[in-house]
Design a protein around this motif. Structure first.
Motif, PDB file in Angstrom:
ATOM      1  N   GLN A 168      31.735  66.984 -17.885  1.00 29.33           N
ATOM      2  CA  GLN A 168      30.938  66.091 -17.464  1.00 29.33           C
ATOM      3  C   GLN A 168      29.547  67.251 -18.589  1.00 29.33           C
ATOM      4  O   GLN A 168      29.328  68.228 -18.652  1.00 29.33           O
ATOM      5  CB  GLN A 168      30.287  66.422 -16.364  1.00 29.33           C
ATOM      6  N   ASP A 191      27.686  60.948 -21.756  1.00 29.47           N
ATOM      7  CA  ASP A 191      27.435  61.811 -21.192  1.00 29.47           C
ATOM      8  C   ASP A 191      28.689  62.702 -20.402  1.00 29.47           C
ATOM      9  O   ASP A 191      29.388  64.102 -20.814  1.00 29.47           O
ATOM     10  CB  ASP A 191      26.848  62.412 -20.732  1.00 29.47           C
ATOM     11  N   ARG A 243      26.825  65.220 -23.728  1.00 28.63           N
ATOM     12  CA  ARG A 243      26.095  65.215 -25.137  1.00 28.63           C
ATOM     13  C   ARG A 243      25.211  66.005 -24.651  1.00 28.63           C
ATOM     14  O   ARG A 243      24.112  65.785 -24.946  1.00 28.63           O
ATOM     15  CB  ARG A 243      25.957  63.900 -24.391  1.00 28.63           C
ATOM     16  N   ASN A 244      25.038  67.350 -23.507  1.00 34.00           N
ATOM     17  CA  ASN A 244      24.114  68.354 -23.412  1.00 34.00           C
ATOM     18  C   ASN A 244      23.587  68.755 -24.310  1.00 34.00           C
ATOM     19  O   ASN A 244      24.006  69.833 -25.284  1.00 34.00           O
ATOM     20  CB  ASN A 244      24.363  69.074 -22.355  1.00 34.00           C
TER      21      ASN A 244
END
Length: 171
Positions: free
Chosen positions: A68, A47, A71-72
């Motif tokens: 960050q 992520d 892969r949200n």
């Protein structure tokens, strides 16, 4: 003239350099540095995207970047940290990161928080199209007191509009 810049994925062998740059006297007031173990975990966790900024023909290390939420499911990518050494590469790095977020990671929203005392970064982010969303008052320790974090973001349609106006490099 700004030398060519490239983002190279951070490796565990870069962590001594990363710790040195993050804890440097010129950077410490503006960031909340991580312990080595946090960086080690982020290198391994998909992520996150951690990069070493390299410049010039010799690919000299000139800083680091952390993203960050790559892969949200909400397509909301956080511009977690940028640390530059030497200074003066901010604008070109921010533009490169916007391309990465919107073109490669297909983000809907690219966001960051920045300490209120970091006027130079606030000015840069605003000039690059980031919009202030709000403030987290006195939310981080700063010396003997606290500093406010300013949350800023850019949406994919705002980025696309900047591309159409020639304010960003086309795909």
């Amino acid at each position: 003239m700004i030398p060519p810049i490239r983002l190279r994925p951070m490796m565990l062998s870069d962590l001594d350099y990363v710790q040195t740059v993050e804890t440097g006297a010129h950077n410490q007031p503006f960031i909340t540095s991580w312990e080595r173990a946090q960086h080690e975990g982020a290198v391994r966790f998909p992520d996150f995207r951690q990069f070493v900024i390299e410049t010039g023909p010799g690919c000299e290390r000139s800083g680091l970047v952390i993203l960050q939420g790559c892969r949200n499911a909400q397509k909301s990518v956080e511009f977690k940290r940028i640390v530059l050494q030497p200074k003066g590469l901010g604008r070109v790095c921010v533009r490169l990161l916007k391309q990465l977020a919107f073109r490669d990671l297909h983000a809907h929203r690219f966001w960051l928080d920045v300490k209120k005392l970091n006027v130079r970064a606030l000015t840069l982010y605003a000039s690059e199209g980031f919009v202030e969303e709000g403030r987290l008052r006195e939310s981080v320790r700063a010396g003997d007191g606290y500093d406010t974090l300013i949350v800023m973001s850019m949406l994919d349609r705002e980025y696309d509009a900047r591309v159409a106006l020639g304010q960003e490099a086309p795909a």
